[in-house]
Scaffold this motif. Structure first.
Motif, PDB file in Angstrom:
ATOM      1  N   LEU A 110       3.528  -5.892  10.459  1.00 48.37           N
ATOM      2  CA  LEU A 110       4.041  -4.552  10.207  1.00 48.37           C
ATOM      3  C   LEU A 110       3.733  -4.186   8.758  1.00 48.37           C
ATOM      4  O   LEU A 110       4.116  -4.914   7.832  1.00 48.37           O
ATOM      5  CB  LEU A 110       5.555  -4.483  10.434  1.00 48.37           C
ATOM      6  CG  LEU A 110       6.257  -3.190   9.983  1.00 48.37           C
ATOM      7  CD1 LEU A 110       5.771  -1.988  10.795  1.00 48.37           C
ATOM      8  CD2 LEU A 110       7.778  -3.322  10.076  1.00 48.37           C
ATOM      9  N   VAL A 111       3.032  -3.064   8.554  1.00 49.68           N
ATOM     10  CA  VAL A 111       2.722  -2.561   7.217  1.00 49.68           C
ATOM     11  C   VAL A 111       3.287  -1.147   7.112  1.00 49.68           C
ATOM     12  O   VAL A 111       3.003  -0.298   7.962  1.00 49.68           O
ATOM     13  CB  VAL A 111       1.203  -2.545   6.954  1.00 49.68           C
ATOM     14  CG1 VAL A 111       0.914  -1.927   5.589  1.00 49.68           C
ATOM     15  CG2 VAL A 111       0.634  -3.957   7.034  1.00 49.68           C
ATOM     16  N   VAL A 112       4.091  -0.893   6.075  1.00 49.09           N
ATOM     17  CA  VAL A 112       4.751   0.395   5.901  1.00 49.09           C
ATOM     18  C   VAL A 112       4.342   1.003   4.569  1.00 49.09           C
ATOM     19  O   VAL A 112       4.354   0.328   3.535  1.00 49.09           O
ATOM     20  CB  VAL A 112       6.292   0.235   5.942  1.00 49.09           C
ATOM     21  CG1 VAL A 112       6.962   1.573   5.628  1.00 49.09           C
ATOM     22  CG2 VAL A 112       6.747  -0.283   7.297  1.00 49.09           C
ATOM     23  N   LEU A 113       3.976   2.278   4.596  1.00 50.92           N
ATOM     24  CA  LEU A 113       3.747   3.048   3.370  1.00 50.92           C
ATOM     25  C   LEU A 113       4.693   4.235   3.377  1.00 50.92           C
ATOM     26  O   LEU A 113       4.540   5.164   4.180  1.00 50.92           O
ATOM     27  CB  LEU A 113       2.306   3.524   3.263  1.00 50.92           C
ATOM     28  CG  LEU A 113       2.017   4.445   2.052  1.00 50.92           C
ATOM     29  CD1 LEU A 113       2.329   3.718   0.747  1.00 50.92           C
ATOM     30  CD2 LEU A 113       0.583   4.941   2.063  1.00 50.92           C
ATOM     31  N   ASP A 114       5.687   4.197   2.495  1.00 50.28           N
ATOM     32  CA  ASP A 114       6.637   5.298   2.360  1.00 50.28           C
ATOM     33  C   ASP A 114       6.091   6.318   1.362  1.00 50.28           C
ATOM     34  O   ASP A 114       5.255   5.998   0.521  1.00 50.28           O
ATOM     35  CB  ASP A 114       7.983   4.755   1.881  1.00 50.28           C
ATOM     36  CG  ASP A 114       9.138   5.690   2.201  1.00 50.28           C
ATOM     37  OD1 ASP A 114       8.879   6.824   2.662  1.00 50.28           O
ATOM     38  OD2 ASP A 114      10.304   5.298   1.975  1.00 50.28           O
ATOM     39  N   ASP A 115       6.586   7.554   1.480  1.00 52.60           N
ATOM     40  CA  ASP A 115       6.140   8.660   0.625  1.00 52.60           C
ATOM     41  C   ASP A 115       4.633   8.856   0.705  1.00 52.60           C
ATOM     42  O   ASP A 115       3.946   9.104  -0.304  1.00 52.60           O
ATOM     43  CB  ASP A 115       6.568   8.433  -0.832  1.00 52.60           C
ATOM     44  CG  ASP A 115       8.081   8.503  -0.989  1.00 52.60           C
ATOM     45  OD1 ASP A 115       8.704   9.349  -0.326  1.00 52.60           O
ATOM     46  OD2 ASP A 115       8.638   7.717  -1.773  1.00 52.60           O
ATOM     47  N   ALA A 116       4.103   8.781   1.929  1.00 56.13           N
ATOM     48  CA  ALA A 116       2.656   8.913   2.131  1.00 56.13           C
ATOM     49  C   ALA A 116       2.151  10.303   1.779  1.00 56.13           C
ATOM     50  O   ALA A 116       0.957  10.480   1.536  1.00 56.13           O
ATOM     51  CB  ALA A 116       2.307   8.582   3.584  1.00 56.13           C
TER      52      ALA A 116
END
Length: 331
Positions: A110-116
């Protein structure tokens, strides 16, 4: 197979950051998880995101891959300097794809990028190209952001899109009562908080926090009522600014310094001119204004709060703090 998901929300504060934090927490026992947020300020957001993800995933052990991953984080090995910029970009895509595949071979990834929505074109292009080549890999890439004129979401037409809206009145009332459980809120206080927050979870939480700090939560007859309702700030940004103003000067400065630095250690916060930063940071974590992230680093608990804290610094002070941060990083 590889999946792409984008979580989008209409207004700041409805809880998408908390949502993906809960996702990461729940899957971490059975998956490899890496999560980063694109910084609001500074010209090196893309490299910072790449560095965060690479650090959390760990090296592959293959120099060909690891050197190219680090180059995306701004650490260009001398052996790669002869490669032209167009080719190095393709090499970085290849390296991240190999890294993701290897990390997903053992456990799902699982890879998450917030504020994309803040991400630049190069960062979004790299993510898109990496994900497109993750066929038959048990990996989920989640992008979280706001609708914006940059139309970043349109870059991922095949993504599964979840739009997160404000809470309904019943759920907002439940949250208000959970925030003030004992003595319980009066029906009038609950209704006022729900109305003023318009179902925005962050607005509601900060309304309660500010009222508590101001002494506006008054206990009468075994129930808690809200005094001085006319003094409630009219907008979420105004509310967050008021919450910052209610802090001790050292605590407000600590939040502002972390907003400049991004995830930072106590020593980095002190390097910007705040002695005894640990004592200032401790109550901010308890009060949910700062949160502990990987290692011994701290970040602003909500991206919008970070924006407001940053903007409350005068422009010339912000520039000076950025110079101090750059000097501290170089030492």
């Amino acid at each position: 197979s590889a999946s792409r998901a984008s979580v989008r929300y209409a207004t700041p504060g409805v809880g998408t950051t908390r949502l993906v934090e809960e996702l990461c927490s729940r899957v971490s026992p059975c998956a490899n998880v890496a999560s980063a947020a694109y910084p609001a300020y500074g010209a090196l957001g893309g490299p910072r995101v790449a560095a965060d993800l690479a650090r959390q995933l760990g090296p592959l052990g293959d120099p060909e891959v690891d050197l190219r991953v680090r180059s995306a984080a701004g650490d260009l090995d001398p052996s790669l300097r002869s490669i032209d910029p167009t080719t190095i970009r393709s090499e970085q895509v290849w390296a991240f794809r190999r890294l993701f595949e290897a990390k997903a071979a053992d456990r799902p990834l699982l890879v998450v990028l917030d504020d994309a929505h803040r991400a630049g074109d190069k960062t979004l292009e790299l993510i898109d190209e990496v994900v497109q080549h993750l066929d038959d890999v048990p990996a989920l890439v989640v992008l979280v952001g706001r609708p914006s004129p940059s139309a970043w979401l349109e870059r991922f037409p095949a993504a599964t899109t979840l739009r997160v809206g404000p809470l309904g009145r019943s759920d907002a009332a439940t949250l208000a009562r959970a925030l003030v459980p004992d003595p319980p809120l009066t029906d009038e206080a609950t209704a006022l908080l729900v109305e003023r927050s318009s179902g925005n979870a962050l607005y509601l939480r900060e309304l309660v926090a500010l009222a508590r700090e101001r002494g506006d939560l008054v206990v009468e007859g075994g129930r808690t009522r809200l005094a001085s309702p006319s003094t409630v700030p009219p907008s979420l940004r105004a509310l967050l600014a008021a919450r910052l103003d209610s802090l001790e000067p050292e605590q407000k400065l600590a939040v502002q310094h972390v907003a400049v630095l991004g995830p930072a250690t106590v020593e980095q916060v002190e390097a910007l001119g705040l002695d005894g930063a640990a004592a200032a940071i401790r109550p901010l974590v308890v009060g949910h204004l700062l949160r502990r992230v990987a290692g011994e680093r701290y970040d602003v608990a909500d991206p919008l709060l970070g924006e407001v804290a940053y903007e409350t610094l005068p422009r010339e002070v912000r520039a000076d703090r950025h110079r101090q941060a750059a000097q501290a990083a170089a030492n």
